[in-house]
Design a protein around this motif. Sequence first.
Motif, PDB file in Angstrom:
ATOM      1  N   GLU A 226      15.325 -40.547  66.915  1.00 52.65           N
ATOM      2  CA  GLU A 226      16.310 -39.699  66.329  1.00 52.65           C
ATOM      3  C   GLU A 226      16.680 -39.057  67.507  1.00 52.65           C
ATOM      4  O   GLU A 226      15.236 -38.697  68.745  1.00 52.65           O
ATOM      5  CB  GLU A 226      16.019 -38.768  65.455  1.00 52.65           C
ATOM      6  CG  GLU A 226      17.541 -38.193  65.433  1.00 52.65           C
ATOM      7  CD  GLU A 226      16.485 -37.188  63.908  1.00 52.65           C
ATOM      8  OE1 GLU A 226      15.712 -37.509  63.524  1.00 52.65           O
ATOM      9  OE2 GLU A 226      17.534 -35.446  62.975  1.00 52.65           O
TER      10      GLU A 226
ATOM     11  N   ASP B 228      17.199 -44.622  64.708  1.00 51.11           N
ATOM     12  CA  ASP B 228      16.991 -43.239  63.486  1.00 51.11           C
ATOM     13  C   ASP B 228      18.224 -42.636  64.299  1.00 51.11           C
ATOM     14  O   ASP B 228      18.640 -42.352  65.332  1.00 51.11           O
ATOM     15  CB  ASP B 228      15.752 -42.352  64.187  1.00 51.11           C
ATOM     16  CG  ASP B 228      15.378 -41.449  63.280  1.00 51.11           C
ATOM     17  OD1 ASP B 228      16.723 -41.315  62.384  1.00 51.11           O
ATOM     18  OD2 ASP B 228      14.511 -40.873  63.041  1.00 51.11           O
ATOM     19  N   GLU B 229      19.445 -42.508  63.016  1.00 53.82           N
ATOM     20  CA  GLU B 229      20.682 -42.247  63.580  1.00 53.82           C
ATOM     21  C   GLU B 229      21.672 -42.203  64.684  1.00 53.82           C
ATOM     22  O   GLU B 229      21.873 -41.079  65.171  1.00 53.82           O
ATOM     23  CB  GLU B 229      20.794 -40.512  62.995  1.00 53.82           C
ATOM     24  CG  GLU B 229      20.226 -40.176  62.002  1.00 53.82           C
ATOM     25  CD  GLU B 229      20.254 -38.778  61.244  1.00 53.82           C
ATOM     26  OE1 GLU B 229      21.197 -38.578  61.572  1.00 53.82           O
ATOM     27  OE2 GLU B 229      19.229 -38.938  60.005  1.00 53.82           O
TER      28      GLU B 229
ATOM     29  N   THR C   7      13.675 -40.077  59.479  1.00 52.60           N
ATOM     30  CA  THR C   7      12.807 -39.721  60.636  1.00 52.60           C
ATOM     31  C   THR C   7      11.274 -40.152  60.786  1.00 52.60           C
ATOM     32  O   THR C   7      10.260 -40.836  61.355  1.00 52.60           O
ATOM     33  CB  THR C   7      12.849 -38.836  61.925  1.00 52.60           C
ATOM     34  OG1 THR C   7      13.948 -38.706  61.365  1.00 52.60           O
ATOM     35  CG2 THR C   7      12.099 -39.149  63.030  1.00 52.60           C
TER      36      THR C   7
HETATM   37 MG   LIG Z   1      15.541 -37.453  61.038  1.00 53.49          MG
END
Ligand SMILES: [Mg+2]
Lengths: 231, 289
Positions: free
Chosen positions: A82, A156-157, A41
């Motif tokens: 994220e 992000d994810e 991140t």
């Molecule tokens: Mg992360």
Amino acid sequence: MLEIGNLNAGYGDMPVLKEISISIGAGQIISVVGSNGAGKTTLLKAISGIIRSKGAIAFNHEVISNLQPHAIVRRGIVHVPEGRKIFPEMSVDENLMMGAFLHQKDYRRNLEKVFALFPKLAERRKQLGGTMSGGEQQMLAIGRGLMGNPKLLLLDEPSLGLSPLFTDVVFGAISEIRNSGVTVLLVEQNVYQSLRISTRGYVMETGRIVLSGTGVELLDNPAVKTAFLGM
Amino acid sequence: MLFLQSLISGLLTGGVYALAGIGMSLVFGVMNVSNFAHGDLMMLGMYMAYFVFTLLHIDPYISLVLVMPAAFVFGYGLEKMFINRVIHHPHQNQILLTIGLGLIMSNTALLAFTSDPRILTTSYSSSSFNILRDVSVSVPLLLSFMITCVITATLYLFLGKSRTGMALRATSQNREAAQLMGINVSRMSAIAFGIGTALAATAGALIAPTYYIHPLAGHSFLLKSFTICVLGGLGSVVGATVGGLIIGVIEAMSSTYISTDWKDVVVFVLFLAVLLFRPQGLFGKKGGQ
Ligand SMILES: [Mg+2]
Ligand SMILES: Nc1ncnc2c1ncn2[C@@H]1O[C@H](COP(=O)(O)OP(=O)(O)OP(=O)(O)O)[C@@H](O)[C@H]1O
């Protein structure tokens, strides 16, 4: 398209990223995988200018290190964070409008694209972002990012906390986004699915890149297999 | 009838309080800064209206077309020069800074204008008309209430529909996500502080014809604005609107049924009661600090 050389970044006095070098070609999906706290991140935040960094980040041959985040978005790098970070008290429509903040002219065209990609959003246009389920919020977050005309999309994810069904929807969407000409930098815990669709992958450990290769190479790599795929 | 009379005057005054409260709430929402200079900005608005009236002979309500933009520019500048530097600092630093700015304003006013209270008397300052046999409506209060309604409605429209207004709301809902949309959040902070200052000064100018104008007049308004924000939920514009009306009515009721001297005490007790029993306010989602 994006060249990162010897990038160092952290929070306050604490260094997190150490000498990161990554190269991303146009039209690719590039994955960054690594365990919790590896700095994935942080890497995306450094690219999008949310945190300061030392080292070089060049986008289409222009140095963009330490520009303000809004100046980086203007150049075509859009970061879907994220945890989605939807505007909770705005409707789906308003969230998408904010995504188009710098690209009002293309609003209609992009809106059609987003609704074609995630038809579910079109049915929920008046619903408040904060009342949507996690999976719906993730679609909204990606859709909101696409409203900003990205050349490079940082994800992000995106599959974090999603059911297998929603995970497939999200990974399907990522491939479609790439096919529409947008380059994707993907950070994921779902190592198998992300490496499978990636041109290249990088493995991060405590702030360093420890391994890189094509998606297939990494999936066959014994170290990757034991660390991430449980084989 | 006494009840109806207090209710009406309370609502009319409450509208002006709401304006000040909205200003403070907007600043808190967008910047996460509690502005302890808010009351002093209101005091400056009172003096602006006073001098525009005495020197240029412009009606205090008309003078708003000067006071509002001047105050916006002043607030925008204050943010760029001072507040912007502490926006990522702990709350106590921000509080000290805004208290300091407020002290500079009130003490400068003391030096420049002396501590003698001034009174702005217009031709209609004490005129009123009866709507029922025992219920009268004060003309200046009614005028200021109507202006408040127009300004509040405009502000709602601006925040709801305009590009900048939506960006302000986005920044207050999630500052980092707003940055990722390409919104220049430090500019949004300056705009929010400019609007907050303009609303405080406008509220000051609106009450100038019915109030003593004094360099320390801001203090009781600071407490009121805080109470309104806390009551409505920190950062909520709708909450501050309702909170302002509630405070106005409670103040008028306590003047009527208890004593005029007690009205500030009642507001303060209410402030503490809200903090104790409903710290998120009536409309608030963010927790209090
Ligand atoms: Mg992360
Ligand atoms: N705002 C912050 N302030 C201080 N330290 C932070 C901050 N954000 C992250 N860190 C630290 O930086 C390191 C890297 O965090 P980062 O969020 O980049 O990891 P990650 O690889 O994304 O992990 P995850 O897979 O859990 O999301 C961690 O040790 C974390 O504690």
